[in-house]
Scaffold this motif. Structure first.
Motif, PDB file in Angstrom:
ATOM      1  N   ARG A 130      -6.959 -12.807  19.818  1.00 28.30           N
ATOM      2  CA  ARG A 130      -6.473 -11.631  19.092  1.00 28.30           C
ATOM      3  C   ARG A 130      -5.968 -11.997  17.689  1.00 28.30           C
ATOM      4  O   ARG A 130      -5.188 -11.257  17.082  1.00 28.30           O
ATOM      5  CB  ARG A 130      -5.365 -10.937  19.893  1.00 28.30           C
ATOM      6  N   ALA A 131      -6.424 -13.123  17.179  1.00 23.47           N
ATOM      7  CA  ALA A 131      -5.909 -13.636  15.902  1.00 23.47           C
ATOM      8  C   ALA A 131      -6.138 -12.672  14.756  1.00 23.47           C
ATOM      9  O   ALA A 131      -5.270 -12.489  13.888  1.00 23.47           O
ATOM     10  CB  ALA A 131      -6.526 -15.000  15.595  1.00 23.47           C
ATOM     11  N   ASP A 132      -7.306 -12.035  14.692  1.00 20.77           N
ATOM     12  CA  ASP A 132      -7.585 -11.115  13.589  1.00 20.77           C
ATOM     13  C   ASP A 132      -6.633  -9.922  13.618  1.00 20.77           C
ATOM     14  O   ASP A 132      -6.137  -9.482  12.566  1.00 20.77           O
ATOM     15  CB  ASP A 132      -9.036 -10.634  13.653  1.00 20.77           C
ATOM     16  N   GLU A 133      -6.379  -9.393  14.802  1.00 22.85           N
ATOM     17  CA  GLU A 133      -5.447  -8.272  14.936  1.00 22.85           C
ATOM     18  C   GLU A 133      -4.041  -8.681  14.502  1.00 22.85           C
ATOM     19  O   GLU A 133      -3.360  -7.943  13.771  1.00 22.85           O
ATOM     20  CB  GLU A 133      -5.434  -7.800  16.389  1.00 22.85           C
ATOM     21  N   LEU A 134      -3.603  -9.853  14.944  1.00 19.39           N
ATOM     22  CA  LEU A 134      -2.263 -10.322  14.613  1.00 19.39           C
ATOM     23  C   LEU A 134      -2.129 -10.604  13.118  1.00 19.39           C
ATOM     24  O   LEU A 134      -1.117 -10.270  12.495  1.00 19.39           O
ATOM     25  CB  LEU A 134      -1.952 -11.580  15.426  1.00 19.39           C
ATOM     26  N   ALA A 135      -3.154 -11.216  12.527  1.00 14.48           N
ATOM     27  CA  ALA A 135      -3.118 -11.504  11.094  1.00 14.48           C
ATOM     28  C   ALA A 135      -3.083 -10.217  10.276  1.00 14.48           C
ATOM     29  O   ALA A 135      -2.368 -10.124   9.270  1.00 14.48           O
ATOM     30  CB  ALA A 135      -4.332 -12.349  10.700  1.00 14.48           C
ATOM     31  N   TYR A 136      -3.845  -9.226  10.707  1.00 21.29           N
ATOM     32  CA  TYR A 136      -3.846  -7.940  10.002  1.00 21.29           C
ATOM     33  C   TYR A 136      -2.455  -7.308  10.024  1.00 21.29           C
ATOM     34  O   TYR A 136      -1.971  -6.815   8.995  1.00 21.29           O
ATOM     35  CB  TYR A 136      -4.863  -6.996  10.645  1.00 21.29           C
ATOM     36  N   LEU A 137      -1.804  -7.338  11.188  1.00 20.58           N
ATOM     37  CA  LEU A 137      -0.460  -6.777  11.282  1.00 20.58           C
ATOM     38  C   LEU A 137       0.511  -7.505  10.354  1.00 20.58           C
ATOM     39  O   LEU A 137       1.301  -6.871   9.639  1.00 20.58           O
ATOM     40  CB  LEU A 137       0.045  -6.857  12.722  1.00 20.58           C
ATOM     41  N   ASP A 138       0.463  -8.834  10.353  1.00 21.06           N
ATOM     42  CA  ASP A 138       1.364  -9.588   9.480  1.00 21.06           C
ATOM     43  C   ASP A 138       1.082  -9.301   8.012  1.00 21.06           C
ATOM     44  O   ASP A 138       2.007  -9.179   7.197  1.00 21.06           O
ATOM     45  CB  ASP A 138       1.232 -11.088   9.751  1.00 21.06           C
ATOM     46  N   ALA A 139      -0.188  -9.191   7.650  1.00 18.45           N
ATOM     47  CA  ALA A 139      -0.548  -8.943   6.254  1.00 18.45           C
ATOM     48  C   ALA A 139      -0.081  -7.571   5.793  1.00 18.45           C
ATOM     49  O   ALA A 139       0.493  -7.418   4.718  1.00 18.45           O
ATOM     50  CB  ALA A 139      -2.056  -9.090   6.055  1.00 18.45           C
ATOM     51  N   ILE A 140      -0.304  -6.582   6.626  1.00 17.61           N
ATOM     52  CA  ILE A 140       0.001  -5.217   6.190  1.00 17.61           C
ATOM     53  C   ILE A 140       1.500  -4.920   6.229  1.00 17.61           C
ATOM     54  O   ILE A 140       2.028  -4.155   5.413  1.00 17.61           O
ATOM     55  CB  ILE A 140      -0.805  -4.198   7.033  1.00 17.61           C
ATOM     56  N   GLU A 141       2.221  -5.570   7.175  1.00 15.34           N
ATOM     57  CA  GLU A 141       3.659  -5.316   7.272  1.00 15.34           C
ATOM     58  C   GLU A 141       4.477  -6.168   6.310  1.00 15.34           C
ATOM     59  O   GLU A 141       5.504  -5.712   5.804  1.00 15.34           O
ATOM     60  CB  GLU A 141       4.136  -5.565   8.713  1.00 15.34           C
ATOM     61  N   HIS A 187       0.796  -1.227   0.000  1.00 12.03           N
ATOM     62  CA  HIS A 187       0.000   0.000   0.000  1.00 12.03           C
ATOM     63  C   HIS A 187       0.826   1.273   0.000  1.00 12.03           C
ATOM     64  O   HIS A 187       0.282   2.360  -0.196  1.00 12.03           O
ATOM     65  CB  HIS A 187      -0.943   0.002   1.206  1.00 12.03           C
ATOM     66  N   GLY A 188       2.117   1.162   0.256  1.00  7.19           N
ATOM     67  CA  GLY A 188       3.006   2.315   0.114  1.00  7.19           C
ATOM     68  C   GLY A 188       2.885   3.388   1.163  1.00  7.19           C
ATOM     69  O   GLY A 188       3.305   4.517   0.939  1.00  7.19           O
ATOM     70  N   VAL A 189       2.302   3.091   2.324  1.00  6.69           N
ATOM     71  CA  VAL A 189       2.185   4.072   3.398  1.00  6.69           C
ATOM     72  C   VAL A 189       2.812   3.509   4.669  1.00  6.69           C
ATOM     73  O   VAL A 189       2.886   2.284   4.859  1.00  6.69           O
ATOM     74  CB  VAL A 189       0.712   4.457   3.670  1.00  6.69           C
ATOM     75  N   THR A 190       3.276   4.391   5.551  1.00  7.48           N
ATOM     76  CA  THR A 190       3.870   3.970   6.806  1.00  7.48           C
ATOM     77  C   THR A 190       2.775   3.425   7.718  1.00  7.48           C
ATOM     78  O   THR A 190       1.803   4.111   8.017  1.00  7.48           O
ATOM     79  CB  THR A 190       4.585   5.141   7.499  1.00  7.48           C
ATOM     80  N   VAL A 191       2.952   2.172   8.145  1.00  6.52           N
ATOM     81  CA  VAL A 191       1.917   1.530   8.958  1.00  6.52           C
ATOM     82  C   VAL A 191       2.382   1.250  10.385  1.00  6.52           C
ATOM     83  O   VAL A 191       1.556   1.122  11.285  1.00  6.52           O
ATOM     84  CB  VAL A 191       1.433   0.223   8.308  1.00  6.52           C
ATOM     85  N   SER A 192       3.700   1.147  10.594  1.00  9.29           N
ATOM     86  CA  SER A 192       4.213   0.837  11.930  1.00  9.29           C
ATOM     87  C   SER A 192       5.492   1.629  12.183  1.00  9.29           C
ATOM     88  O   SER A 192       6.250   1.925  11.256  1.00  9.29           O
ATOM     89  CB  SER A 192       4.510  -0.659  12.080  1.00  9.29           C
ATOM     90  N   ARG A 193       5.688   1.915  13.451  1.00 12.90           N
ATOM     91  CA  ARG A 193       6.920   2.597  13.867  1.00 12.90           C
ATOM     92  C   ARG A 193       7.478   1.850  15.076  1.00 12.90           C
ATOM     93  O   ARG A 193       6.816   1.692  16.092  1.00 12.90           O
ATOM     94  CB  ARG A 193       6.632   4.063  14.212  1.00 12.90           C
ATOM     95  N   TYR A 194       8.722   1.341  14.946  1.00  7.46           N
ATOM     96  CA  TYR A 194       9.348   0.559  16.002  1.00  7.46           C
ATOM     97  C   TYR A 194      10.528   1.326  16.593  1.00  7.46           C
ATOM     98  O   TYR A 194      11.110   2.206  15.953  1.00  7.46           O
ATOM     99  CB  TYR A 194       9.896  -0.778  15.470  1.00  7.46           C
ATOM    100  N   GLN A 195      10.920   0.915  17.772  1.00  5.84           N
ATOM    101  CA  GLN A 195      12.136   1.442  18.366  1.00  5.84           C
ATOM    102  C   GLN A 195      13.357   0.874  17.637  1.00  5.84           C
ATOM    103  O   GLN A 195      13.408  -0.315  17.326  1.00  5.84           O
ATOM    104  CB  GLN A 195      12.210   1.066  19.843  1.00  5.84           C
ATOM    105  N   ALA A 196      14.329   1.740  17.365  1.00  7.24           N
ATOM    106  CA  ALA A 196      15.582   1.296  16.750  1.00  7.24           C
ATOM    107  C   ALA A 196      16.536   0.899  17.870  1.00  7.24           C
ATOM    108  O   ALA A 196      17.288   1.704  18.404  1.00  7.24           O
ATOM    109  CB  ALA A 196      16.184   2.400  15.887  1.00  7.24           C
ATOM    110  N   GLY A 197      16.461  -0.362  18.248  1.00  5.85           N
ATOM    111  CA  GLY A 197      17.262  -0.845  19.364  1.00  5.85           C
ATOM    112  C   GLY A 197      18.751  -0.720  19.107  1.00  5.85           C
ATOM    113  O   GLY A 197      19.221  -0.769  17.964  1.00  5.85           O
TER     114      GLY A 197
END
Length: 502
Positions: free
Chosen positions: A95-106, A42-52
């Motif tokens: 929480r399977a739907d939430e987890l699946a959505y994250l995996d799909a979009i990322e 989709h070409g948009v920023t979807v997640s922001r993580y800490q840069a460990g």
């Protein structure tokens, strides 16, 4: 003509911000930097993580070390650990739907596939929970009247778990619950491209009651975080899934302190097809094996080794079915092939295709990137006339590219199958079970499918020969991989002194 599913713009999506889990608390990186994940479909920023940073990894390792050494996790009974893992499995399912959505979009994988993977992951957690109660040692009362031997299995200690981007939740679920079942404490580094679902897993484990420090999750890059997790003297074992090249580096890093290493690496998996095979079933399996997860799968059936008598017919049938495969929007439930993980990886895949063409291979289907307006996609591709010495037949393309080779005799098929550096999995198709068993016994791979492809179960071990890795995941012995054995040699009654004269 490829069937495409146009990606929908995520105009109402709000970027999700994540922190790291260290010693039971959600923390920011000491360096203060973050990593942004742009959705490949989709070409948009979807997640922001800490840069460990290396210091963040050190803090997490120290927390895991304390949680192991003070006994808060390894000293629990197997039943207590099992109950917590079962509770975690229930929370994952909730929480399977939430987890699946994250995996799909990322990751760009199709949402329907991501949901199926979550179902498989829940089953793995429940299976590992059962093994927590079944882990045991051995006793020997056959060593003579004055000796009793007992062999204990003890948790190995602190385990670094490093996972890839292609199956973010499924692969961490092939490692973490078994390490926890054995009584180990852990530091997990998910891929910096797909960390979201693993961080949600951290929330789930805290809610399930896993004590602070038992599971720590540090996000960041391999050179900054992963290298520290492989070299730090406070770590007892490294479990890594990824490319063979990075696996070699991980093994070299771990060798500095002689850590135990488990590696699940690359594959270039053949499907060998004889004229008497059920070709209707094989054609479907070939398309599935080639394009599942857009070919970004170590188990992909990327090499077809077809008997010459059926090669032209089978290639044409696979091409016709491949034209019906739907490529596009990962969030559309009808999509079968989603987006390619990064633009750089798409270029790499295209480079293999062009290199094969220059080496004399033909393109029976596809061969080009698809412009769907958003994200990056590759058309299902079939290369014909591939020779065993071509790069596309020997190296892991990690994309929806199928190479077709041919053989005349069983010996030639086995020779082609075994001629590469990898040995993760293979398939054989024949109605003659003698043929299937001959291939199964002689092809050097960790899994051989007979008249099917890419089936699996939590009970069946998974891993490779040669440069496809070391060790096995899943199966009843998976939990034992995270243990050390200790011998207790007990003497009964008087012992004769060595120095006394006889």
């Amino acid at each position: 003509m490829t069937v495409t599913v146009q990606p929908r713009a995520l105009t109402d999506y709000k970027t999700r911000d994540f922190r790291m889990l260290v010693d039971g608390s959600w923390v920011e990186s000491e360096g203060g930097s973050t990593l942004e994940r742009v959705a490949p479909g989709h070409g948009v920023t979807v997640s922001r993580y800490q840069a460990g940073t290396r210091r963040d990894a050190e803090r997490a390792i120290a927390a895991a070390r304390r949680a192991f050494d003070d006994g808060r996790w390894p000293n629990m009974t197997g039943a207590e650990r099992s109950n917590l893992l079962l509770k975690a499995a229930d929370l994952i399912a909730a929480r399977a739907d939430e987890l699946a959505y994250l995996d799909a979009i990322e990751s760009g994988k199709p949402i329907s596939q991501a949901k199926a993977e979550l179902g498989g992951a829940v089953d793995i957690w429940r299976y590992a929970a059962a093994l927590a109660r079944d882990l045991h040692g051995e006793s020997y009362n056959t060593l003579g009247q004055g000796t009793l031997g007992v062999v204990l299995r003890e948790a190995i200690g602190v385990v670094s778990i490093i996972t890839p981007w292609n199956f973010p939740f499924l692969i961490v679920s092939q490692k973490l619950p078994f390490a926890l079942a054995a009584g180990c404490t852990t530091v997990v580094k998910p891929s910096e491209l797909t960390s979201g679902s693993t961080l949600v897993l951290g929330e789930i484990l805290l809610e399930a009651g896993v004590p602070a420090g038992v599971v720590n999750i540090v996000t960041g890059t391999g050179p900054e975080v992963g290298s520290m997790m492989a070299t730090h003297p406070g770590v007892d074992m490294v479990s890594f899934t990824g490319s063979t090249g990075v696996g070699r580096l991980t093994m070299a890093n771990a060798a500095q302190t002689l850590k135990k290493v488990s590696l699940e690496l690359g594959g270039k998996n053949p499907q060998i097809v004889f004229p008497d095979a059920n070709l209707d079933e094989f054609v479907d399996a070939a398309v599935f094996g080639a394009y599942f997860n857009a070919g970004e799968c170590c188990n992909a059936g990327s090499r077809l080794i077809l008997h010459r008598d059926i090669a032209d017919e089978v290639t044409a049938r696979i091409a016709e079915l491949s034209k019906k495969v739907k490529v596009g929007d990962p969030l559309d439930p009808t999509t079968q092939v989603g987006a390619i993980i990064t633009p750089q990886h798409l270029e790499k895949i295209a480079g293999y295709v062009s290199g094969a063409r220059e080496s004399g291979a033909g393109i029976a289907l596809g061969g080009e990137a698809l412009d769907l307006g958003l994200g990056q996609f590759m058309a299902p591709t079939i290369l014909s006339g591939v020779k065993p010495d071509m790069a596309v037949a020997r190296e892991e393309v990690f994309g929806p590219v199928l190479s077709v080779l041919t053989f005349e005799t069983t010996e030639e098929a086995i020779r082609i199958a075994n001629s590469i550096d990898y040995g993760l999995s293979a398939g054989v198709w024949s109605r003659d079970f003698d043929t299937c068993l001959t291939i199964g016994r002689r092809v050097r791979a960790g899994t051989i499918w007979m008249n099917t492809f890419m089936d699996g179960a939590s009970e069946l071990p998974f891993g490779g020969y040669k440069q496809s890795g070391l060790g096995r995941e899943l199966g009843r012995h998976a939990v034992e991989d995270y243990t050390e054995t200790k011998t207790l040699n007990m003497h009964i009654g008087a012992r004769t002194n060595w120095w006394m004269p006889r």
